[in-house]
Design a protein around this motif. Structure first.
Motif, PDB file in Angstrom:
ATOM      1  N   ASP A 111       0.840  -1.210   0.000  1.00  0.00           N
ATOM      2  CA  ASP A 111       0.000   0.000   0.000  1.00  0.00           C
ATOM      3  C   ASP A 111       0.868   1.250   0.000  1.00  0.00           C
ATOM      4  OD1 ASP A 111      -2.248  -1.478  -0.037  1.00  0.00           O
ATOM      5  OD2 ASP A 111      -2.680  -1.299   2.131  1.00  0.00           O
ATOM      6  N   ALA A 112       1.889   1.260   0.845  1.00  0.00           N
ATOM      7  CA  ALA A 112       2.800   2.402   0.918  1.00  0.00           C
ATOM      8  C   ALA A 112       3.445   2.621  -0.445  1.00  0.00           C
ATOM      9  CB  ALA A 112       3.855   2.143   1.990  1.00  0.00           C
ATOM     10  N   LEU A 113       3.823   1.530  -1.103  1.00  0.00           N
ATOM     11  CA  LEU A 113       4.435   1.659  -2.429  1.00  0.00           C
ATOM     12  C   LEU A 113       3.465   2.301  -3.403  1.00  0.00           C
ATOM     13  CD1 LEU A 113       6.413  -1.626  -3.176  1.00  0.00           C
ATOM     14  CD2 LEU A 113       7.325   0.637  -2.636  1.00  0.00           C
ATOM     15  N   ASN A 114       2.236   1.932  -3.287  1.00  0.00           N
ATOM     16  CA  ASN A 114       1.237   2.488  -4.193  1.00  0.00           C
ATOM     17  C   ASN A 114       1.062   3.980  -3.963  1.00  0.00           C
ATOM     18  OD1 ASN A 114      -0.320   1.758  -6.372  1.00  0.00           O
ATOM     19  ND2 ASN A 114      -2.214   1.824  -5.133  1.00  0.00           N
ATOM     20  N   ASP A 115       1.043   4.369  -2.675  1.00  0.00           N
ATOM     21  CA  ASP A 115       0.949   5.802  -2.335  1.00  0.00           C
ATOM     22  C   ASP A 115       2.123   6.541  -2.943  1.00  0.00           C
ATOM     23  OD1 ASP A 115      -1.299   5.180  -0.999  1.00  0.00           O
ATOM     24  OD2 ASP A 115      -0.403   5.242   1.028  1.00  0.00           O
ATOM     25  N   ILE A 116       3.293   5.926  -2.854  1.00  0.00           N
ATOM     26  CA  ILE A 116       4.493   6.579  -3.389  1.00  0.00           C
ATOM     27  C   ILE A 116       4.345   6.759  -4.898  1.00  0.00           C
ATOM     28  CG2 ILE A 116       6.985   6.290  -3.782  1.00  0.00           C
ATOM     29  CD1 ILE A 116       6.951   4.714  -1.040  1.00  0.00           C
ATOM     30  N   ARG A 117       3.835   5.672  -5.583  1.00  0.00           N
ATOM     31  CA  ARG A 117       3.624   5.782  -7.034  1.00  0.00           C
ATOM     32  C   ARG A 117       2.720   6.968  -7.356  1.00  0.00           C
ATOM     33  NH1 ARG A 117       3.606   2.384 -11.306  1.00  0.00           N
ATOM     34  NH2 ARG A 117       4.129   0.624  -9.953  1.00  0.00           N
ATOM     35  N   VAL A 118       1.623   7.078  -6.615  1.00  0.00           N
ATOM     36  CA  VAL A 118       0.674   8.161  -6.884  1.00  0.00           C
ATOM     37  C   VAL A 118       1.328   9.517  -6.627  1.00  0.00           C
ATOM     38  CG1 VAL A 118      -1.525   9.200  -6.163  1.00  0.00           C
ATOM     39  CG2 VAL A 118      -1.332   6.697  -6.422  1.00  0.00           C
ATOM     40  N   SER A 119       2.042   9.626  -5.540  1.00  0.00           N
ATOM     41  CA  SER A 119       2.576  10.947  -5.172  1.00  0.00           C
ATOM     42  C   SER A 119       3.700  11.410  -6.092  1.00  0.00           C
ATOM     43  CB  SER A 119       3.044  10.952  -3.706  1.00  0.00           C
ATOM     44  OG  SER A 119       4.200  10.170  -3.570  1.00  0.00           O
ATOM     45  N   ASP A 156      11.518   6.716 -15.175  1.00  0.00           N
ATOM     46  CA  ASP A 156      11.917   5.319 -15.380  1.00  0.00           C
ATOM     47  C   ASP A 156      12.623   4.770 -14.148  1.00  0.00           C
ATOM     48  OD1 ASP A 156      10.823   5.452 -17.820  1.00  0.00           O
ATOM     49  OD2 ASP A 156      12.707   5.473 -18.955  1.00  0.00           O
ATOM     50  N   ALA A 157      13.509   5.616 -13.624  1.00  0.00           N
ATOM     51  CA  ALA A 157      14.279   5.165 -12.458  1.00  0.00           C
ATOM     52  C   ALA A 157      13.354   4.871 -11.285  1.00  0.00           C
ATOM     53  CB  ALA A 157      15.313   6.216 -12.072  1.00  0.00           C
ATOM     54  N   ILE A 158      12.392   5.783 -11.084  1.00  0.00           N
ATOM     55  CA  ILE A 158      11.482   5.581  -9.952  1.00  0.00           C
ATOM     56  C   ILE A 158      10.630   4.313 -10.171  1.00  0.00           C
ATOM     57  CG2 ILE A 158       9.459   6.525  -8.716  1.00  0.00           C
ATOM     58  CD1 ILE A 158      10.726   9.350  -9.320  1.00  0.00           C
ATOM     59  N   GLU A 159      10.163   4.202 -11.405  1.00  0.00           N
ATOM     60  CA  GLU A 159       9.332   3.019 -11.692  1.00  0.00           C
ATOM     61  C   GLU A 159      10.109   1.742 -11.477  1.00  0.00           C
ATOM     62  OE1 GLU A 159       7.546   3.527 -15.538  1.00  0.00           O
ATOM     63  OE2 GLU A 159       5.696   4.256 -14.620  1.00  0.00           O
ATOM     64  N   LEU A 219      10.384   1.121  -7.880  1.00  0.00           N
ATOM     65  CA  LEU A 219       9.097   0.691  -7.350  1.00  0.00           C
ATOM     66  C   LEU A 219       8.866  -0.808  -7.625  1.00  0.00           C
ATOM     67  CD1 LEU A 219       6.637   3.601  -8.238  1.00  0.00           C
ATOM     68  CD2 LEU A 219       7.003   2.627  -5.956  1.00  0.00           C
ATOM     69  N   LEU A 220       9.148  -1.208  -8.867  1.00  0.00           N
ATOM     70  CA  LEU A 220       8.939  -2.588  -9.272  1.00  0.00           C
ATOM     71  C   LEU A 220       9.819  -3.527  -8.456  1.00  0.00           C
ATOM     72  CD1 LEU A 220       7.348  -4.258 -11.377  1.00  0.00           C
ATOM     73  CD2 LEU A 220       9.430  -4.242 -12.768  1.00  0.00           C
ATOM     74  N   GLU A 221      11.066  -3.113  -8.367  1.00  0.00           N
ATOM     75  CA  GLU A 221      12.036  -3.884  -7.596  1.00  0.00           C
ATOM     76  C   GLU A 221      11.530  -4.109  -6.172  1.00  0.00           C
ATOM     77  OE1 GLU A 221      16.134  -2.364  -6.862  1.00  0.00           O
ATOM     78  OE2 GLU A 221      16.260  -2.618  -9.058  1.00  0.00           O
ATOM     79  N   ALA A 222      11.117  -3.004  -5.564  1.00  0.00           N
ATOM     80  CA  ALA A 222      10.668  -3.058  -4.176  1.00  0.00           C
ATOM     81  C   ALA A 222       9.438  -3.939  -4.052  1.00  0.00           C
ATOM     82  CB  ALA A 222      10.370  -1.658  -3.658  1.00  0.00           C
ATOM     83  N   LYS A 223       8.567  -3.825  -5.076  1.00  0.00           N
ATOM     84  CA  LYS A 223       7.322  -4.597  -5.028  1.00  0.00           C
ATOM     85  C   LYS A 223       7.635  -6.092  -5.083  1.00  0.00           C
ATOM     86  CE  LYS A 223       3.014  -5.279  -7.448  1.00  0.00           C
ATOM     87  NZ  LYS A 223       2.705  -5.538  -8.829  1.00  0.00           N
ATOM     88  N   GLU A 224       8.489  -6.440  -6.005  1.00  0.00           N
ATOM     89  CA  GLU A 224       8.828  -7.858  -6.142  1.00  0.00           C
ATOM     90  C   GLU A 224       9.456  -8.410  -4.865  1.00  0.00           C
ATOM     91  OE1 GLU A 224      11.208  -8.206  -9.629  1.00  0.00           O
ATOM     92  OE2 GLU A 224       9.468  -8.285 -10.963  1.00  0.00           O
ATOM     93  N   LYS A 225      10.310  -7.568  -4.297  1.00  0.00           N
ATOM     94  CA  LYS A 225      10.963  -7.978  -3.064  1.00  0.00           C
ATOM     95  C   LYS A 225       9.945  -8.228  -1.961  1.00  0.00           C
ATOM     96  CE  LYS A 225      15.500  -6.448  -1.429  1.00  0.00           C
ATOM     97  NZ  LYS A 225      16.277  -5.171  -1.387  1.00  0.00           N
TER      98      LYS A 225
END
Lengths: 339, 806
Positions: free
Chosen positions: A23-31, A66-69, A72-78
């Motif tokens: 959820d926190a990751l998603n908030d970060i994506r939005v912000s 791109d870097a942020i995405e 984000l992906l990396e963190a999500k997978e982890k």
């Protein structure tokens, strides 16, 4: 611009690193990347950038996104990986706990043995046939060369219904019924219930089963009988089984024999099981008596044959080491489930 | 049949073998040895000793100290035996030897009792003097042995000799299983002949000298046989100046080894000849025979006769009797009469050796309820030619033993002489039957040993009349096989036309039923086909129900096994009861077995044997679980589409509200239900029992395995739910029938998903909810299609009186 982008990126990376859940990751994506996210805001200030610089700045913005995405992906997978690991750890079970039993019934041990015998013989081209359990005296005795007043009639302690109708004492009448049909050659196996006036005890029952077998063809010999039954004994009791044929007497076969098999418990050395003899009597057999052939309408000058009779219960008791025949007819579920 | 091995060896000179070797060889040639008993198995180091001196024991009143000469030395033996005296010759077991048992004559230990030197109350003892019981025998066989104490030999016995040899106990009793066709082998001579042939030795039967003085038997007795059909031969000879005494030791030994107690010379001779020749003999006191006349005839119905054991026997017009001039004096072949019994004062004896009809003797002996050694032999059907041989042997023995003077000649009534059977000698045929290649000479060698002679002129084998079992070529082939050795015959498999091994249609269907039952958790039971008439009451079957018309066994083992079952339920209930009684928590059984329905009673033709597939259980699901098993079977045999259930089954043994006939196209093929609690109680089962019985012949008739692929649905289904409130009297089966009839071509299936009976909908009503699935194979269904079908269903339901639930 460049510094600002760099700041946003650093800020995003830091937040991603600190994020504790999806959820926190998603908030970060939005912000950062959302419609009103910081990168979008920065894009609004593009209009202040000189046209020459714009492509450059655009590229920088794309790179930052791109870097942020990517992070984000990396963190999500982890995180997903960690979550699965946690779940697997939590789901550990005690595999030694008892199984959930499937409730399946069992065949009677007699049936199990019979199926085995039938399989061996059908594989050798024998057909399974049957005959009536309440039988004519003619088929049970006379047609088998046991005339009226023959002592063998007494020996078998026959249950009679009327003078001419009785409970068959053997499955041999099925031989006669098959021969009378006249379809030659014959290779038949006739298992069935037979009756003799024996009081119930550990080794006797007034009702039991026999398996009758017969082959009628041209040129059937005693050596064919020996070869066939030896094959069957090995199939039934194992390749190491030895057989012994002893002369015997049955009114409907001549020459007649009894077959012993080497004790499958001790291998022939002698034990409690075979009463020290090393051999166990298993069946009676012989070449079909020419009189019997003739009475059933088969010309003994052209055809010959052999026949045998096996006591099913005898094999069942031996094979499963059951020490009391009465168990076979009590039907205690704890007994039936053992086989 | 039992023989002494020593006796056989005496008749087969040169036969050297252990009892085990003898057993193996005889069994393989057809005289099956069941077991043997070596009398000297546990008798070691036992010699004849002579008591030289007896002194009292210093510390024991009841013991004495004996100095015993055992041949090469004198040993000291302490004994408590009451009968010892100086000079006696007694059996002595030396240190390290063994005896068979204790002196009390109790059960002998398997390996005997080892005897070692030791001290008795401080005095050393080198061995033991033996009683007859310690030697493994008893006073019955050795009537000269004392009741308590040491066995004492005759004075002329050699000191130091092998005591067991002196007693004739270096022997074994061989017990055979002789088949009914080998009448000749119920004799020592018959067995010895077989032994000689088996071991390839010569057979030396006793040489019987001619007997008889100048006197003529006809001066003493005449014989008349009124029923030659029942007495094919009657021979009689006279022994006068009779002297009753003891038999010689050699005869006593042989009789003892046969398990026969020696009595006196006359009795011993008849017993001896009976075992030796297999011919029972009888001896009458001639002075008791009125009119010096023997008449063989049957008795009259309702007569009684006192046999020599003092019992009164009922005899009738089927009993062959021996009569004198005015009365019965013996039941032929079974037992003599009290009135003609031999006593010690007998002066003249009539020996009888006759041949009576075996069947007649067997039936009489059964009827009278008396089976004697003689009747046991006669009933096998004897060779009349043997009768005179045995007679002459008995007379020769009588002379040899000094039992009397044999009168010259014999009375011999023998009108239809039994001639030898002749059978063509066909060696090729025997070989072809056996699958062997045995040379002619080898066969002839076997035949010679068996006394089958070849008549070279006619190429026929002349069969001695004592071999009543040899009648055709197959019998001769067996003789060849027996002495060639069954074990040497090769093993081959039948050649010829290949045949397909078929299981049979009924068996295949039965197998499906068994499989369904087992996969549903039911185990296979087997129960008896006969039962008691009382089971109908136990099952509460109406007293007028035709199912009670069972076939009765005329000679049952008892009332419990007296009728052939007409219903399969009692076997099932009894088995369930056994399990319930043994506290098995749950039980599910099935049985595949016949019932027997008479076409008419009493039986004039074979009855209808109908295979019943019976399922039964307690604490194992309910009615609908069992119904599921039945339906699984019906589906597997392709019958499910035509099946319905009729609750009006009227089975008195079932719960009135929980029973149904199972119908196929309206025809009853079985039933299912809960056992009536009263019936359950009769079987002492305290819980609900469910049973189902399928009459398998209906399944054989109607099963169908003609399955075709119908495609897998490609188009979506359209489902409608239907909620109904209906009177409880309307059955689910009625509703479903409406679906089946009115559902139309697109209805694929329906399923009951809710059933409710209770306060909310009122008494006498129930609510049922079905979900009905429609589908077309070739297109998407439109609302219209489904509506049409639903309208038809609704109409059908309305006709039934069903109201839709709002």
């Amino acid at each position: 611009m460049k510094e600002e982008l760099e700041k946003i990126r650093e800020k995003a990376v830091k937040q991603i690193t600190d994020a504790g859940n999806l959820d926190a990751l998603n908030d970060i994506r939005v912000s950062f990347l959302g419609k009103k996210g910081e990168l979008k805001e920065i894009m609004k200030s593009m209009k202040d950038v000189s046209p020459e610089e714009r492509p450059n700045v655009g590229k920088m913005v794309n790179e930052a996104r791109d870097a942020i995405e990517e992070r984000l992906l990396e963190a999500k997978e982890k995180m997903e990986e960690a979550a699965m690991e946690a779940r697997l750890r939590a789901e550990k079970i005690d595999v030694t706990l008892p199984a959930k039993k499937i409730k399946i019934g069992n065949s009677h041990p007699n049936t199990k043995v019979l199926k085995e015998v039938e399989k061996i013989f059908t594989g050798m081209g024998y057909s399974i046939v049957s005959g009536p359990e309440i039988e004519q005296d003619y088929y049970n005795f006379e047609a088998l060369n046991i005339p009226a007043n023959h002592p063998a009639k007494d020996e078998q302690d026959t249950f009679y219904i009327t003078k001419d109708i009785l409970l068959r004492t053997q499955t041999s009448p099925v031989q006669v019924r098959e021969m009378e049909k006249g379809h030659l050659p014959i290779r038949m196996l006739a298992p069935g219930r037979v009756f003799r006036a024996d009081e119930v005890d550990a080794t006797h029952s007034p009702s039991f089963h026999q398996i009758e077998g017969m082959v009628i063809d041209k040129n059937i010999t005693f050596s064919d009988l020996k070869g066939t039954l030896e094959r069957v004994a090995k199939e039934l009791f194992g390749e190491d089984t030895k057989v012994k044929f002893r002369p015997h007497h049955f009114p409907f076969t001549e020459p007649s024999a009894e077959m012993d098999v080497s004790c499958f418990k001790c291998g022939g050395k002698g034990c409690r099981f075979c009463k020290g003899e090393g051999w166990i009597e298993i069946l009676g057999c012989g070449l079909v008596h020419p009189k019997v052939l003739k009475m059933s309408g088969i010309d003994p000058e052209v055809y010959s044959g052999f026949a045998f009779g096996i006591g099913l219960e005898r094999i069942t008791l031996l094979k499963y080491e059951i020490d009391d025949m009465r168990l076979l007819y009590e039907n205690d579920i704890r007994f039936l489930k053992q086989f | 049949m039992r023989t002494s091995l020593k006796w056989i060896k005496d008749l087969v000179p040169g036969l050297e073998c252990t009892p085990q070797e003898y057993t193996d060889a005889m069994t393989l040639s057809g005289s099956k040895v069941e077991f043997y008993e070596e009398f000297d198995k546990n008798l070691d180091k036992i010699v004849v000793g002579q008591i030289d001196k007896i002194e009292s024991h210093p510390d024991a009143d009841k013991l004495v100290i004996c100095q015993v000469n055992v041949g090469n030395e004198t040993v000291q033996i302490v004994t408590g035996a009451p009968n010892v005296a100086e000079g006696q010759k007694v059996p002595v077991v030396l240190h390290g030897g063994r005896v068979a048992g204790g002196h009390d004559g109790g059960e002998n230990p398997e390996d005997g009792i080892k005897i070692t030197r030791g001290k008795l109350r401080g005095v050393s003892s080198e061995g033991m003097m033996c009683s007859i019981e310690e030697l493994g025998s008893d006073r019955n066989m050795f009537s000269d042995a004392p009741e308590y104490g040491i066995y004492v030999f005759p004075e002329n016995t050699e000191v130091g000799a092998d005591a067991i040899e002196v007693l004739g106990l270096h022997d074994a009793a061989i017990e055979y299983e002789i088949t009914s066709n080998r009448v000749d082998c119920f004799s020592i001579l018959g067995i010895a002949r077989e032994a000689a042939a088996t071991f390839g030795k010569s057979f030396a039967p006793p040489i019987v000298p001619e007997t008889g003085d100048n006197d003529d038997v006809n001066n003493y007795i005449s014989v008349q046989v009124n029923r030659p059909d029942l007495c094919s031969r009657y021979t009689g000879r006279i022994l006068k100046n009779v002297h009753i005494g003891e038999s010689p030791e050699w005869m006593k030994r042989r009789l003892r080894a046969q398990g026969i107690r020696p009595i006196n010379n006359l009795v011993d001779i008849t017993n001896y000849v009976m075992v030796e020749y297999g011919q029972p003999m009888h001896a009458y006191d001639l002075s008791t025979i009125a009119g010096h006349k023997i008449i063989v005839d049957t008795a009259k119905d309702g007569e009684e006769f006192t046999t020599l054991d003092g019992e009164i026997r009922k005899i009738d017009s089927n009993t062959i009797m021996i009569n004198d001039g005015d009365k019965h004096i013996g039941i032929a072949g079974i037992m003599g009469g009290e009135n003609s019994m031999i006593t010690d004062s007998v002066e003249t004896v009539l020996f009888e050796s006759a041949c009576f009809n075996g069947t007649s003797i067997r039936l009489s002996s059964k009827k009278i309820g008396m089976r004697t050694d003689a009747s046991g032999i006669f009933e096998k059907g004897l060779d009349p030619n043997n009768a005179i041989l045995a007679m002459n042997r008995a007379c020769a023995l009588a002379e040899e033993l000094g039992a009397g003077t044999v009168v010259g000649g014999a009375v011999d009534v023998y009108d239809n002489k039994k001639e030898s059977v002749r059978i063509s000698f066909e060696p090729d045929r025997y070989n072809k039957m056996l699958g062997t290649d045995i040379p002619d000479d080898t066969m002839l060698k076997y035949f010679k040993a068996l006394e089958l002679e070849l008549d070279k002129e006619t190429n026929e084998l002349v069969i001695p009349t004592f071999r009543q079992d040899l009648l055709c070529y197959a019998d001769i082939a067996e003789e060849v096989a027996r002495f060639y050795g069954y074990d040497k015959i090769p093993t081959t498999l039948p050649t010829g036309e290949a045949t397909a091994g078929k299981i049979g249609y009924g068996n295949e269907i039965n197998a499906i039923a068994r499989e369904v039952a087992e996969f549903s958790g039911y185990s296979q039971a087997m129960t008896y086909s006969f039962e008691s008439k009382k089971v109908y009451d136990k099952l509460m079957i109406d007293s007028s129900d035709p199912i009670r018309n069972a076939i009765e066994i005329s000679n049952p083992l008892g009332e419990d096994f007296s009728i052939m079952r007409t219903v399969s339920l009692n076997g099932m209930m009894t088995s369930l009861a056994t399990n319930y009684n043994r506290r098995n928590a749950e039980c599910a059984l099935y049985e595949m077995g016949n019932i027997y329905l008479a076409k008419s009673l009493p039986l004039t033709e074979l009855p209808d044997e109908r295979m019943q597939f019976t399922l039964g259980s307690y604490n194992y699901g309910d009615f609908f679980d069992l119904k599921g098993v039945v339906e699984e079977l019906l589906q597997r045999v392709g019958m499910d589409d035509h099946v319905s259930y009729d609750p009006k089954s009227d089975k008195t043994f079932l719960h009135p509200g929980r029973q149904a006939d199972i119908l196929y196209d309206g025809q009853i093929i079985g039933f299912i239900g809960e056992i009536h609690p009263r019936v359950a109680k009769n079987y002492k089962i305290g819980t609900r029992v469910y049973v189902a019985v399928i009459d398998m012949p209906h399944i054989y008739d109607k099963a169908s395995f003609d399955k075709k692929y119908t495609g897998i649905a490609n188009f979506p289904a359209s489902t409608r739910d239907l909620s109904l409130v209906i009177p409880t009297s309307i059955l689910a089966g009625d509703i479903e029938k409406v679906f089946d009839v009115s559902g139309g071509e697109y209805m694929e299936s329906y399923k009951l998903f809710d059933l409710y009976e209770g306060d909310q909908i009122g008494k006498g009503k129930k609510s049922m909810a079905y979900s009905i699935v429609f589908r077309a194979k070739d297109r998407n269904l439109e609302d219209n299609d489904v509506n049409t079908a639903m309208d038809a269903i609704m109409k059908g339901l309305k006709d039934l009186g069903v109201v839709l639930r709002s």
